[in-house]
Write an enzyme that holds these catalytic residues in place. Sequence first.
Site, PDB file in Angstrom:
ATOM      1  N   MET A 195      -3.713  -0.577  10.936  1.00  0.00           N
ATOM      2  CA  MET A 195      -3.179  -1.314   9.781  1.00  0.00           C
ATOM      3  C   MET A 195      -4.327  -2.015   9.048  1.00  0.00           C
ATOM      4  O   MET A 195      -4.960  -2.924   9.597  1.00  0.00           O
ATOM      5  CB  MET A 195      -2.113  -2.314  10.219  1.00  0.00           C
ATOM      6  CG  MET A 195      -0.789  -1.626  10.565  1.00  0.00           C
ATOM      7  SD  MET A 195       0.578  -2.769  10.712  1.00  0.00           S
ATOM      8  CE  MET A 195       0.184  -3.510  12.257  1.00  0.00           C
ATOM      9  N   ALA A 196      -4.566  -1.570   7.816  1.00  0.00           N
ATOM     10  CA  ALA A 196      -5.645  -2.141   7.010  1.00  0.00           C
ATOM     11  C   ALA A 196      -5.388  -3.622   6.793  1.00  0.00           C
ATOM     12  O   ALA A 196      -4.268  -4.039   6.489  1.00  0.00           O
ATOM     13  CB  ALA A 196      -5.720  -1.408   5.668  1.00  0.00           C
ATOM     14  N   GLN A 218     -10.319   5.210  12.758  1.00  0.00           N
ATOM     15  CA  GLN A 218      -9.662   6.016  11.724  1.00  0.00           C
ATOM     16  C   GLN A 218     -10.491   6.081  10.446  1.00  0.00           C
ATOM     17  O   GLN A 218     -10.884   5.043   9.907  1.00  0.00           O
ATOM     18  CB  GLN A 218      -8.279   5.459  11.378  1.00  0.00           C
ATOM     19  CG  GLN A 218      -7.521   6.444  10.496  1.00  0.00           C
ATOM     20  CD  GLN A 218      -6.245   5.898   9.894  1.00  0.00           C
ATOM     21  OE1 GLN A 218      -6.287   4.977   9.084  1.00  0.00           O
ATOM     22  NE2 GLN A 218      -5.123   6.457  10.286  1.00  0.00           N
ATOM     23  N   CYS A 225      -1.871   7.714   4.143  1.00  0.00           N
ATOM     24  CA  CYS A 225      -1.900   6.489   3.338  1.00  0.00           C
ATOM     25  C   CYS A 225      -1.378   6.789   1.930  1.00  0.00           C
ATOM     26  O   CYS A 225      -1.929   7.635   1.229  1.00  0.00           O
ATOM     27  CB  CYS A 225      -3.306   5.909   3.264  1.00  0.00           C
ATOM     28  SG  CYS A 225      -3.341   4.408   2.259  1.00  0.00           S
ATOM     29  N   LYS A 244      -3.188  11.315  11.584  1.00  0.00           N
ATOM     30  CA  LYS A 244      -1.965  10.522  11.423  1.00  0.00           C
ATOM     31  C   LYS A 244      -1.375  10.879  10.071  1.00  0.00           C
ATOM     32  O   LYS A 244      -2.059  10.799   9.049  1.00  0.00           O
ATOM     33  CB  LYS A 244      -2.271   9.031  11.511  1.00  0.00           C
ATOM     34  CG  LYS A 244      -1.038   8.151  11.338  1.00  0.00           C
ATOM     35  CD  LYS A 244      -1.330   6.715  11.756  1.00  0.00           C
ATOM     36  CE  LYS A 244      -0.143   5.806  11.492  1.00  0.00           C
ATOM     37  NZ  LYS A 244       0.042   5.494  10.072  1.00  0.00           N
ATOM     38  N   ASN A 298       6.165   7.457  15.094  1.00  0.00           N
ATOM     39  CA  ASN A 298       5.868   6.143  14.498  1.00  0.00           C
ATOM     40  C   ASN A 298       6.909   5.818  13.423  1.00  0.00           C
ATOM     41  O   ASN A 298       7.408   6.706  12.749  1.00  0.00           O
ATOM     42  CB  ASN A 298       4.455   6.183  13.887  1.00  0.00           C
ATOM     43  CG  ASN A 298       4.138   5.000  12.985  1.00  0.00           C
ATOM     44  OD1 ASN A 298       3.837   5.183  11.813  1.00  0.00           O
ATOM     45  ND2 ASN A 298       4.205   3.802  13.510  1.00  0.00           N
TER      46      ASN A 298
HETATM   47  C1  LIG Z   1      -0.247  -3.660   5.955  1.00  0.00           C
HETATM   48  C2  LIG Z   1      -0.275  -2.248   6.455  1.00  0.00           C
HETATM   49  C3  LIG Z   1      -1.478  -1.589   6.550  1.00  0.00           C
HETATM   50  C4  LIG Z   1      -1.514  -0.260   6.994  1.00  0.00           C
HETATM   51  N1  LIG Z   1      -2.714   0.355   7.104  1.00  0.00           N
HETATM   52  C5  LIG Z   1      -2.765   1.626   7.611  1.00  0.00           C
HETATM   53  C6  LIG Z   1      -4.014   2.263   7.845  1.00  0.00           C
HETATM   54  O1  LIG Z   1      -5.097   1.684   7.632  1.00  0.00           O
HETATM   55  N2  LIG Z   1      -3.996   3.535   8.311  1.00  0.00           N
HETATM   56  C7  LIG Z   1      -2.822   4.204   8.581  1.00  0.00           C
HETATM   57  O2  LIG Z   1      -2.850   5.360   9.014  1.00  0.00           O
HETATM   58  N3  LIG Z   1      -1.627   3.603   8.398  1.00  0.00           N
HETATM   59  C8  LIG Z   1      -1.579   2.339   7.940  1.00  0.00           C
HETATM   60  N4  LIG Z   1      -0.369   1.715   7.809  1.00  0.00           N
HETATM   61  C9  LIG Z   1       0.844   2.398   8.267  1.00  0.00           C
HETATM   62  C10 LIG Z   1       1.160   2.035   9.724  1.00  0.00           C
HETATM   63  O3  LIG Z   1       0.148   2.481  10.603  1.00  0.00           O
HETATM   64  C11 LIG Z   1       2.511   2.632  10.163  1.00  0.00           C
HETATM   65  O4  LIG Z   1       2.428   4.023  10.012  1.00  0.00           O
HETATM   66  C12 LIG Z   1       3.670   2.109   9.321  1.00  0.00           C
HETATM   67  O5  LIG Z   1       3.595   0.714   9.136  1.00  0.00           O
HETATM   68  C13 LIG Z   1       5.001   2.475   9.971  1.00  0.00           C
HETATM   69  O6  LIG Z   1       5.093   1.927  11.257  1.00  0.00           O
HETATM   70  P1  LIG Z   1       5.915   0.555  11.545  1.00  0.00           P
HETATM   71  O7  LIG Z   1       7.314   0.751  10.974  1.00  0.00           O
HETATM   72  O8  LIG Z   1       5.891   0.406  13.045  1.00  0.00           O
HETATM   73  O9  LIG Z   1       5.195  -0.545  10.821  1.00  0.00           O
HETATM   74  C14 LIG Z   1      -0.318   0.404   7.354  1.00  0.00           C
HETATM   75  C15 LIG Z   1       0.893  -0.280   7.250  1.00  0.00           C
HETATM   76  C16 LIG Z   1       0.932  -1.589   6.823  1.00  0.00           C
HETATM   77  C17 LIG Z   1       2.251  -2.294   6.747  1.00  0.00           C
END
Ligand SMILES: Cc1cc2nc3c(=O)[nH]c(=O)nc-3n(C[C@H](O)[C@H](O)[C@H](O)COP(=O)(O)O)c2cc1C
Length: 307
Positions: free
Chosen positions: A12-13, A66, A96, A136, A193
């Site tokens: 998560m960025a 990543q 993304c 991913k 996920n």
């Molecule tokens: C604030 C934020 C930042 C994220 N940054 C990335 C990232 O850098 N790389 C990535 O593959 N997914 C990123 N995601 C997606 C998450 O890894 C995940 O796939 C998505 O939130 C769904 O899962 P969840 O419902 O458990 O949150 C991000 C999601 C959020 C909310």
Amino acid sequence: MFANNQIFGAPMAGITDQPFRRIIRMFAPNVPLYTEMISCHSLVAAHKNCLRNFDRYDAEGNIGAQIFGADVNLMADAARILQDAGAAWIDINMGCPVPKVATRSGAGANMMRDHVLAEKIMRAVVRAVQIPVSIKTRLGWDDAHRDWAELIQIAADCGVRFAALHGRTRAQLYTGASVLPALKDSPIPIIGNGDIKTACDVQNVLNLGYCGAMVGRAMLGRPWILGQLLGTAHAPQNIGQVAVRHLGYMVDYYGERNAVTMFRKHAAWYSSGAPASNEFRIRVNQTRNVRDLCNEICEFWGCEVEI
Ligand SMILES: Cc1cc2nc3c(=O)[nH]c(=O)nc-3n(C[C@H](O)[C@H](O)[C@H](O)COP(=O)(O)O)c2cc1C
């Protein structure tokens, strides 16, 4: 309870930085975690304003770094740099959805509609490193193009070892429910996920044929959740003590000034749902130094800890 290779902490960025990962590891020492997504351009150019370009992963254990980008050679170079920095595996971001990444740069989710480029990148990255490579991704670009299975087949043919699948399309962004398809005869192991918050959610994902479950937003303000799912930790008796430790790790990493500002969102997540959390957030946002911020945290949770 689940095993370490069944539960993953999502990338998560702006969140899964080195201090956050340290906090998670207090509760789940061996759980596989991902870094934030790392730009291949920024990493290869070693941009100094991006601290994560200089992270070392040797001591972090089970960590996937990543990368994102659309330049085949730079992606391979980035993978080599991260391998040398001690990453346990390399993950390629193919999901993304934000315009800056997916449409303006042709990276991230764009790989779901440009399988030719995706294949070139996967082949180059797999060839560049000796450690495992994963991807991913999401279900597809939009409802009319739910071709995740095709992309995962290409990944398998390129030597990618496993994939994580988020049960939404690019068009859905983060809205609507995540719905994972049932798997059969997947060419590589897939981690499910999307919206996973409880042991029951994890079990449902495993029952669909996934080899593991990846937790994202449920970690916000609850870095112990992976430990709970693994049975290695309980929720802490005093959240304030965890918050102060997290703040301390951020000060170590970012320096006091940046840490105080960057910790605000974490303070909001840690306090979410607690009585008077709105007032707490307002006070936190007014603090200018780590001592005052630490005092606010201690007062709110009734604990005595120092950084
Ligand atoms: C604030 C934020 C930042 C994220 N940054 C990335 C990232 O850098 N790389 C990535 O593959 N997914 C990123 N995601 C997606 C998450 O890894 C995940 O796939 C998505 O939130 C769904 O899962 P969840 O419902 O458990 O949150 C991000 C999601 C959020 C909310």
